[in-house]
Motif scaffolding. Structure first.
Motif, PDB file in Angstrom:
ATOM      1  N   ILE A   1     -14.388 -58.801  18.631  1.00 47.06           N
ATOM      2  CA  ILE A   1     -14.936 -59.092  17.310  1.00 47.06           C
ATOM      3  C   ILE A   1     -15.289 -57.754  16.673  1.00 47.06           C
ATOM      4  CG2 ILE A   1     -16.832 -60.129  16.010  1.00 47.06           C
ATOM      5  CD1 ILE A   1     -17.050 -62.264  18.149  1.00 47.06           C
ATOM      6  N   SER A   2     -14.689 -57.443  15.560  1.00 43.19           N
ATOM      7  CA  SER A   2     -14.876 -56.157  14.908  1.00 43.19           C
ATOM      8  C   SER A   2     -16.051 -56.192  13.940  1.00 43.19           C
ATOM      9  CB  SER A   2     -13.604 -55.766  14.153  1.00 43.19           C
ATOM     10  OG  SER A   2     -13.807 -54.580  13.404  1.00 43.19           O
ATOM     11  N   GLY A  31     -11.743 -52.508   6.187  1.00 45.95           N
ATOM     12  CA  GLY A  31     -12.375 -51.206   6.048  1.00 45.95           C
ATOM     13  C   GLY A  31     -13.840 -51.223   5.661  1.00 45.95           C
ATOM     14  N   GLU A  32     -14.417 -52.403   5.430  1.00 47.42           N
ATOM     15  CA  GLU A  32     -15.828 -52.461   5.077  1.00 47.42           C
ATOM     16  C   GLU A  32     -16.584 -53.362   6.049  1.00 47.42           C
ATOM     17  OE1 GLU A  32     -17.197 -55.216   1.789  1.00 47.42           O
ATOM     18  OE2 GLU A  32     -15.159 -54.759   1.095  1.00 47.42           O
ATOM     19  N   PRO A  33     -17.908 -53.167   6.186  1.00 47.69           N
ATOM     20  CA  PRO A  33     -18.695 -53.946   7.145  1.00 47.69           C
ATOM     21  C   PRO A  33     -18.562 -55.449   6.910  1.00 47.69           C
ATOM     22  CG  PRO A  33     -19.971 -52.086   6.356  1.00 47.69           C
ATOM     23  CD  PRO A  33     -18.728 -52.141   5.507  1.00 47.69           C
ATOM     24  N   VAL A  60     -25.709 -56.710   6.641  1.00 50.45           N
ATOM     25  CA  VAL A  60     -26.167 -57.300   5.374  1.00 50.45           C
ATOM     26  C   VAL A  60     -27.461 -56.632   4.939  1.00 50.45           C
ATOM     27  CG1 VAL A  60     -26.890 -59.441   4.249  1.00 50.45           C
ATOM     28  CG2 VAL A  60     -25.084 -59.492   5.959  1.00 50.45           C
ATOM     29  N   MET A  61     -28.260 -56.231   5.930  1.00 46.06           N
ATOM     30  CA  MET A  61     -29.546 -55.615   5.640  1.00 46.06           C
ATOM     31  C   MET A  61     -29.418 -54.107   5.405  1.00 46.06           C
ATOM     32  SD  MET A  61     -31.313 -58.354   5.929  1.00 46.06           S
ATOM     33  CE  MET A  61     -32.999 -57.767   5.910  1.00 46.06           C
ATOM     34  N   GLY A  62     -28.181 -53.566   5.510  1.00 43.96           N
ATOM     35  CA  GLY A  62     -27.961 -52.155   5.274  1.00 43.96           C
ATOM     36  C   GLY A  62     -28.242 -51.272   6.464  1.00 43.96           C
ATOM     37  N   GLU A  63     -28.318 -51.869   7.671  1.00 43.52           N
ATOM     38  CA  GLU A  63     -28.568 -51.069   8.870  1.00 43.52           C
ATOM     39  C   GLU A  63     -27.322 -50.268   9.228  1.00 43.52           C
ATOM     40  OE1 GLU A  63     -31.439 -50.827  10.205  1.00 43.52           O
ATOM     41  OE2 GLU A  63     -32.416 -52.358   8.982  1.00 43.52           O
ATOM     42  N   VAL A 111     -16.909 -62.578   7.074  1.00 42.86           N
ATOM     43  CA  VAL A 111     -17.210 -62.459   5.645  1.00 42.86           C
ATOM     44  C   VAL A 111     -17.744 -61.060   5.364  1.00 42.86           C
ATOM     45  CG1 VAL A 111     -17.659 -64.920   5.349  1.00 42.86           C
ATOM     46  CG2 VAL A 111     -19.534 -63.414   5.981  1.00 42.86           C
ATOM     47  N   SER A 112     -17.542 -60.588   4.168  1.00 48.16           N
ATOM     48  CA  SER A 112     -17.993 -59.264   3.759  1.00 48.16           C
ATOM     49  C   SER A 112     -19.514 -59.205   3.767  1.00 48.16           C
ATOM     50  CB  SER A 112     -17.464 -58.955   2.360  1.00 48.16           C
ATOM     51  OG  SER A 112     -18.162 -57.872   1.785  1.00 48.16           O
TER      52      SER A 112
END
Length: 222
Positions: free
Chosen positions: A33-34, A39-41, A76-79, A96-97
């Motif tokens: 699981i990536s 290319g984005e979280p 999602v929290m920017g960690e 999901v993005s």
């Protein structure tokens, strides 16, 4: 008491764009699981199956995730730290993005989801720290297999012994000895790259204690 439906809570944020469980992908045991998508979280919402979380050190030592859990929710929290995982069993998931998910969630829902995710991991950590302090490797391995089974993961744990040693943070030789012990008791059978439960009752007796269905196997040492 049932666990709050974290994955479905997050999925509801995409309902307006007609993203639902019908868009889910199938995962096979051993598949990674990536933390990224395009290319984005990204956040992976687990709809069924059982996965083992990877730490930043690459070891499978951060715990189990199963139905309604989320992988890499901290994005999602920017960690900064990215969370990945590997499937222990076949499963179904949606990726999901993280950026879009954060945009679509109101503050109250975001806080609720973050607390749910944190509580699950913390509760499981307390269980496993206690287990680690009292159980031998063979007992811990038996408990792990019972936990996967209790999470509707089935009777086959698709991990090689080297991966099990990473997951349980013990030496490879300790896993080999534990597998031999469980096989000799008639509880499991070794297969190529996997261990299969053949007598759950025997496995429970070998575990030596009521096993937890909310285990997280986080940062074990042995």
């Amino acid at each position: 008491m049932s666990k709050p439906p974290l994955a479905r809570l997050l999925l509801s944020a995409f309902a307006a764009q007609c993203v639902d469980e019908g868009d889910a992908h199938e995962a096979t045991a051993g598949e990674n699981i990536s933390a990224l998508q395009g290319g984005e979280p990204a956040v992976t919402l687990i709809l069924s199956g059982v996965a083992a979380r990877r730490g930043s050190d690459g070891l499978l030592s951060r715990g189990l995730a199963s139905e309604d859990d989320a992988i890499n929710f901290d994005a999602v929290m920017g960690e900064a730290e990215r969370e990945t995982a590997v499937w222990l069993t076949p499963g179904r998931f949606l990726s999901v993005s993280a950026r879009k998910l954060a945009q679509k969630m109101d503050r109250d829902t975001l806080v609720q989801a973050a607390l749910t995710d944190l509580r699950r991991r913390n509760a499981a950590l307390q269980v496993e720290l206690s287990r680690h302090a009292t159980l031998k490797v063979a007992q811990r391995l038996a408990a792990l297999m019972l936990d996967v089974r209790a999470r509707n993961g089935g009777d086959l744990l698709a991990l090689r012994q080297t991966e099990l040693s990473d997951l349980m943070a013990v030496r490879r030789a300790s896993i080999s000895t534990a597998c031999t012990e469980l096989c000799a008791a008639g509880a499991v059978r070794l297969r190529r790259g996997a261990i299969q439960i053949i007598d759950a009752g025997a496995l429970r007796r070998l575990a030596g204690e009521p096993h937890s269905t909310v285990t997280d196997l986080a940062r074990l040492r042995g």
